[in-house]
Design a protein around this motif. Structure first.
Motif, mmCIF file in Angstrom:
data_model
loop_
_atom_site.group_PDB
_atom_site.id
_atom_site.type_symbol
_atom_site.label_atom_id
_atom_site.label_comp_id
_atom_site.label_asym_id
_atom_site.label_seq_id
_atom_site.Cartn_x
_atom_site.Cartn_y
_atom_site.Cartn_z
ATOM 1 N N PRO A 36 2.263 17.717 -23.506
ATOM 2 C CA PRO A 36 1.779 16.830 -22.457
ATOM 3 C C PRO A 36 2.851 15.826 -22.054
ATOM 4 N N ARG A 38 4.203 12.303 -20.637
ATOM 5 C CA ARG A 38 3.765 10.947 -20.919
ATOM 6 C C ARG A 38 3.010 10.360 -19.733
ATOM 7 N N ARG A 44 -1.773 6.202 -18.816
ATOM 8 C CA ARG A 44 -1.631 6.307 -20.266
ATOM 9 C C ARG A 44 -2.413 5.195 -20.964
ATOM 10 N N ARG A 47 -6.132 5.886 -20.772
ATOM 11 C CA ARG A 47 -6.584 6.909 -21.717
ATOM 12 C C ARG A 47 -6.564 6.392 -23.151
ATOM 13 N N GLN A 48 -5.632 5.491 -23.455
ATOM 14 C CA GLN A 48 -5.578 4.949 -24.813
ATOM 15 C C GLN A 48 -6.745 4.003 -25.085
ATOM 16 N N ALA A 122 -4.184 2.990 -32.518
ATOM 17 C CA ALA A 122 -3.463 3.957 -31.683
ATOM 18 C C ALA A 122 -2.846 3.259 -30.475
ATOM 19 N N VAL A 127 0.312 5.468 -29.297
ATOM 20 C CA VAL A 127 0.071 6.874 -29.612
ATOM 21 C C VAL A 127 -1.173 7.300 -28.838
ATOM 22 N N GLN A 128 -1.058 8.456 -28.181
ATOM 23 C CA GLN A 128 -2.192 8.937 -27.404
ATOM 24 C C GLN A 128 -2.809 10.189 -28.008
ATOM 25 N N THR A 129 -2.013 11.055 -28.593
ATOM 26 C CA THR A 129 -2.525 12.286 -29.179
ATOM 27 C C THR A 129 -2.087 12.382 -30.631
ATOM 28 N N ILE A 130 -2.700 13.319 -31.340
ATOM 29 C CA ILE A 130 -2.343 13.555 -32.735
ATOM 30 C C ILE A 130 -0.902 14.054 -32.826
ATOM 31 N N GLU A 131 -0.487 14.871 -31.871
ATOM 32 C CA GLU A 131 0.889 15.393 -31.884
ATOM 33 C C GLU A 131 1.903 14.252 -31.774
ATOM 34 N N GLU A 132 1.626 13.264 -30.939
ATOM 35 C CA GLU A 132 2.533 12.118 -30.839
ATOM 36 C C GLU A 132 2.598 11.362 -32.158
#
Length: 183
Positions: A36, A38, A44, A47-48, A122, A127-132
């Motif tokens: 994804p 940024r 962003r 969404r956070q 978060a 940090v927005q996703t687990i991957e980040e």
């Protein structure tokens, strides 16, 4: 048998069925999931802030449910107008049900506060996703140290399991020899 075969007239045999079509080729593998982007800073941040906002709304709902339950319990302890205050209550309290309801309400409150805390953490770490989050952890020095520690622990575990199984194997072999010697 053809009914006209006694006259000498015969119909030609039917043509053979066409060969089955070849099987379709297998579908191509799906493309790897795109990383994804940024995106813009405003989207962003929006969404956070979704998780803390949902946690806050759950907290407000759970506080409302808790208040309603407490008021209902308090009103249930008051006797009716014409009910003597020395007699047993009309709806006697049940300790188990009261404890279960208290546990449910406390769990709801704690989960909603945890949602707020996780979302706030978060947001604070950007940090927005687990991957980040995983990528940030891997890039930090603690990520490499964590990997090394886990590898050492895995090796120790494997050694312990191997030694335990070896001891068990020896015990079983000795037991078999003893049983064969008695015969």
């Amino acid at each position: 048998m053809n009914p006209l075969s006694w006259i000498g007239w015969t119909t030609p045999p039917p043509p053979p069925p066409p060969p089955p079509p070849p099987p379709p080729p297998p579908p191509p593998p799906p493309p790897p999931a795109p990383v994804p982007e940024r995106g813009s800073e405003a989207s962003r941040i929006a969404r956070q802030l979704v998780l803390p906002a949902i946690g806050t709304s759950f907290l407000l709902l759970s506080i409302g449910l808790t208040r309603r339950s407490v008021v209902r319990r308090r009103l249930a302890t008051k006797p009716a107008y014409y009910h003597p205050n020395t007699a047993q209550p009309i709806n006697p309290p049940s300790g188990a049900l009261d404890a279960l309801e208290a546990l449910q309400l406390a769990t709801l409150n704690v989960v909603s506060v945890a949602m707020i805390m996780v979302g706030g953490g978060a947001f604070a770490m950007d940090v927005q996703t687990i991957e980040e989050l995983r990528e940030k952890f891997r890039n930090s020095g603690a990520g490499q140290e964590w990997t090394e520690t886990n590898q050492k622990a895995d090796e120790e575990w494997e050694e312990w399991v191997a030694s335990t199984l070896a001891r068990k194997e020896v015990k079983e072999r000795v037991k078999m020899e003893v049983q064969q010697g008695k015969r």
